[in-house]
Scaffold this motif. Structure first.
Motif, PDB file in Angstrom:
ATOM      1  N   UNK A 186      36.911  41.340  39.857  1.00 25.74           N
ATOM      2  CA  UNK A 186      37.937  42.332  40.140  1.00 25.74           C
ATOM      3  C   UNK A 186      37.386  43.729  40.040  1.00 25.74           C
ATOM      4  N   UNK A 187      38.294  44.704  40.183  1.00 29.07           N
ATOM      5  CA  UNK A 187      37.913  46.110  40.172  1.00 29.07           C
ATOM      6  C   UNK A 187      38.597  46.792  38.989  1.00 29.07           C
ATOM      7  N   UNK A 188      37.840  47.636  38.255  1.00 26.98           N
ATOM      8  CA  UNK A 188      38.384  48.333  37.080  1.00 26.98           C
ATOM      9  C   UNK A 188      39.405  49.377  37.536  1.00 26.98           C
ATOM     10  N   UNK A 189      40.612  49.285  36.958  1.00 25.05           N
ATOM     11  CA  UNK A 189      41.678  50.236  37.284  1.00 25.05           C
ATOM     12  C   UNK A 189      41.737  51.356  36.239  1.00 25.05           C
ATOM     13  N   UNK A 190      41.656  50.996  34.952  1.00 26.03           N
ATOM     14  CA  UNK A 190      41.664  52.001  33.877  1.00 26.03           C
ATOM     15  C   UNK A 190      40.730  51.551  32.769  1.00 26.03           C
ATOM     16  N   UNK A 191      40.266  52.521  31.981  1.00 27.60           N
ATOM     17  CA  UNK A 191      39.386  52.240  30.851  1.00 27.60           C
ATOM     18  C   UNK A 191      39.937  52.964  29.629  1.00 27.60           C
ATOM     19  N   UNK A 192      40.046  52.238  28.508  1.00 27.02           N
ATOM     20  CA  UNK A 192      40.432  52.848  27.239  1.00 27.02           C
ATOM     21  C   UNK A 192      39.271  52.663  26.274  1.00 27.02           C
ATOM     22  N   UNK A 193      38.373  53.649  26.230  1.00 31.14           N
ATOM     23  CA  UNK A 193      37.149  53.541  25.427  1.00 31.14           C
ATOM     24  C   UNK A 193      37.463  53.475  23.934  1.00 31.14           C
ATOM     25  N   UNK A 194      38.541  54.136  23.481  1.00 29.03           N
ATOM     26  CA  UNK A 194      38.888  54.123  22.060  1.00 29.03           C
ATOM     27  C   UNK A 194      39.216  52.717  21.581  1.00 29.03           C
ATOM     28  N   UNK A 195      39.887  51.947  22.429  1.00 22.15           N
ATOM     29  CA  UNK A 195      40.303  50.598  22.026  1.00 22.15           C
ATOM     30  C   UNK A 195      39.356  49.510  22.505  1.00 22.15           C
ATOM     31  N   UNK A 196      38.362  49.871  23.315  1.00 21.78           N
ATOM     32  CA  UNK A 196      37.425  48.869  23.808  1.00 21.78           C
ATOM     33  C   UNK A 196      38.056  47.944  24.834  1.00 21.78           C
ATOM     34  N   UNK A 197      39.018  48.492  25.589  1.00 21.92           N
ATOM     35  CA  UNK A 197      39.746  47.669  26.572  1.00 21.92           C
ATOM     36  C   UNK A 197      39.749  48.355  27.930  1.00 21.92           C
ATOM     37  N   UNK A 198      40.002  47.550  28.946  1.00 25.01           N
ATOM     38  CA  UNK A 198      40.144  48.063  30.303  1.00 25.01           C
ATOM     39  C   UNK A 198      41.174  47.217  31.038  1.00 25.01           C
ATOM     40  N   UNK A 199      41.748  47.796  32.078  1.00 23.57           N
ATOM     41  CA  UNK A 199      42.623  47.028  32.956  1.00 23.57           C
ATOM     42  C   UNK A 199      41.840  46.792  34.243  1.00 23.57           C
ATOM     43  N   UNK A 200      41.730  45.515  34.603  1.00 26.68           N
ATOM     44  CA  UNK A 200      40.987  45.131  35.800  1.00 26.68           C
ATOM     45  C   UNK A 200      41.967  44.482  36.768  1.00 26.68           C
ATOM     46  N   UNK A 201      41.925  44.913  38.029  1.00 26.42           N
ATOM     47  CA  UNK A 201      42.731  44.262  39.064  1.00 26.42           C
ATOM     48  C   UNK A 201      41.977  43.007  39.488  1.00 26.42           C
ATOM     49  N   UNK A 202      42.423  41.861  38.972  1.00 26.55           N
ATOM     50  CA  UNK A 202      41.774  40.589  39.302  1.00 26.55           C
ATOM     51  C   UNK A 202      42.410  40.003  40.542  1.00 26.55           C
ATOM     52  N   UNK A 203      41.589  39.462  41.414  1.00 27.27           N
ATOM     53  CA  UNK A 203      42.080  38.870  42.636  1.00 27.27           C
ATOM     54  C   UNK A 203      42.487  37.422  42.356  1.00 27.27           C
ATOM     55  N   UNK A 204      43.801  37.200  42.212  1.00 24.99           N
ATOM     56  CA  UNK A 204      44.323  35.851  41.936  1.00 24.99           C
ATOM     57  C   UNK A 204      45.479  35.550  42.878  1.00 24.99           C
ATOM     58  N   UNK A 205      45.504  34.350  43.371  1.00 24.96           N
ATOM     59  CA  UNK A 205      46.581  33.887  44.247  1.00 24.96           C
ATOM     60  C   UNK A 205      46.788  34.826  45.429  1.00 24.96           C
ATOM     61  N   UNK A 206      45.672  35.347  45.954  1.00 25.56           N
ATOM     62  CA  UNK A 206      45.737  36.171  47.147  1.00 25.56           C
ATOM     63  C   UNK A 206      46.212  37.587  46.918  1.00 25.56           C
ATOM     64  N   UNK A 207      46.332  38.011  45.660  1.00 28.94           N
ATOM     65  CA  UNK A 207      46.723  39.411  45.429  1.00 28.94           C
ATOM     66  C   UNK A 207      46.093  39.925  44.143  1.00 28.94           C
ATOM     67  N   UNK A 208      46.030  41.258  44.009  1.00 33.26           N
ATOM     68  CA  UNK A 208      45.465  41.867  42.814  1.00 33.26           C
ATOM     69  C   UNK A 208      46.467  41.820  41.668  1.00 33.26           C
ATOM     70  N   UNK A 209      45.999  41.364  40.518  1.00 34.40           N
ATOM     71  CA  UNK A 209      46.839  41.260  39.332  1.00 34.40           C
ATOM     72  C   UNK A 209      46.198  42.080  38.217  1.00 34.40           C
ATOM     73  N   UNK A 210      46.860  43.177  37.781  1.00 31.93           N
ATOM     74  CA  UNK A 210      46.299  43.988  36.697  1.00 31.93           C
ATOM     75  C   UNK A 210      46.243  43.169  35.400  1.00 31.93           C
ATOM     76  N   UNK A 211      45.067  43.108  34.781  1.00 30.93           N
ATOM     77  CA  UNK A 211      44.860  42.290  33.590  1.00 30.93           C
ATOM     78  C   UNK A 211      44.085  43.101  32.559  1.00 30.93           C
ATOM     79  N   UNK A 212      44.603  43.146  31.305  1.00 35.55           N
ATOM     80  CA  UNK A 212      43.897  43.861  30.245  1.00 35.55           C
ATOM     81  C   UNK A 212      42.819  42.968  29.660  1.00 35.55           C
ATOM     82  N   UNK A 213      41.602  43.505  29.587  1.00 39.39           N
ATOM     83  CA  UNK A 213      40.454  42.752  29.074  1.00 39.39           C
ATOM     84  C   UNK A 213      39.679  43.607  28.090  1.00 39.39           C
TER      85      UNK A 213
END
Length: 178
Positions: free
Chosen positions: A141-168
């Motif tokens: 997927x493609x990185x949508x946002x990054x939160x460096x303080x928390x060590x997390x990012x939201x990635x638009x993962x390609x699932x079921x034919x569409x992008x799904x924002x997922x926190x990782x």
């Protein structure tokens, strides 16, 4: 008053009347906003954990305060920040000898589940990444946002034919060199 002058904001513990923790958190946040102190007081937390209970044969998840009567505040300790927190309705004082606030140690923060670690990352918004761990392992997927303080990012993962924002977490992905 004399404070340890840290180059990084520190986490301090404020004692509150039991049951006032969330009101204190909201009041401090409102004061920070009103007085434009976002560069001095950064975060106010009421540490909680999810507790699963059985009720009438159903699992119910309830949030339970880990330390009733306490809030933790990430801030630079100055006369003004001390005054704001100390004089918030419901706060009885800071934790420390003779009410001299003492910052939490790295070890104490880890026990609380709060990271003070800052991340030096090689990621940028728009980068293509592949998930390397967890339930979405192998999905790109493609990185949508990054939160460096928390060590997390939201990635638009390609699932079921569409992008799904997922926190990782940072350690769950690797950059796809393209």
């Amino acid at each position: 008053m004399e404070y340890e002058n840290a180059d990084q904001p520190q986490w301090y513990v404020a004692h509150t009347y039991s049951g006032y923790e969330n009101k204190v958190k909201d009041s401090i946040e409102a004061t920070v906003e009103h007085r434009n102190m976002q560069d001095v007081i950064f975060d106010v937390e009421v540490p909680v954990q999810d507790v699963v209970e059985q009720k009438d044969g159903k699992k119910v998840v309830k949030e339970k305060k880990l330390f009733p009567g306490y809030v933790i505040v990430k801030m630079y300790m100055t006369d003004e920040s001390w005054y704001v927190v100390r004089n918030t309705r419901g706060v009885t004082g800071f934790v420390g000898p003779a009410s001299k606030p003492v910052p939490l140690t790295e070890e104490e923060l880890k026990k609380l589940g709060i990271r003070r670690t800052t991340y030096n990352i090689d990621f940028a918004v728009g980068d293509q990444v592949k998930v390397t761990a967890g339930p979405f392992e192998g999905i790109a997927g493609k990185i949508a946002t990054i939160n460096a303080d928390q060590g997390k990012m939201v990635v638009d993962l390609s699932m079921f034919g569409r992008d799904t924002p997922t926190e990782l977490e940072f350690d769950q992905v690797e950059k796809i060199n393209g």
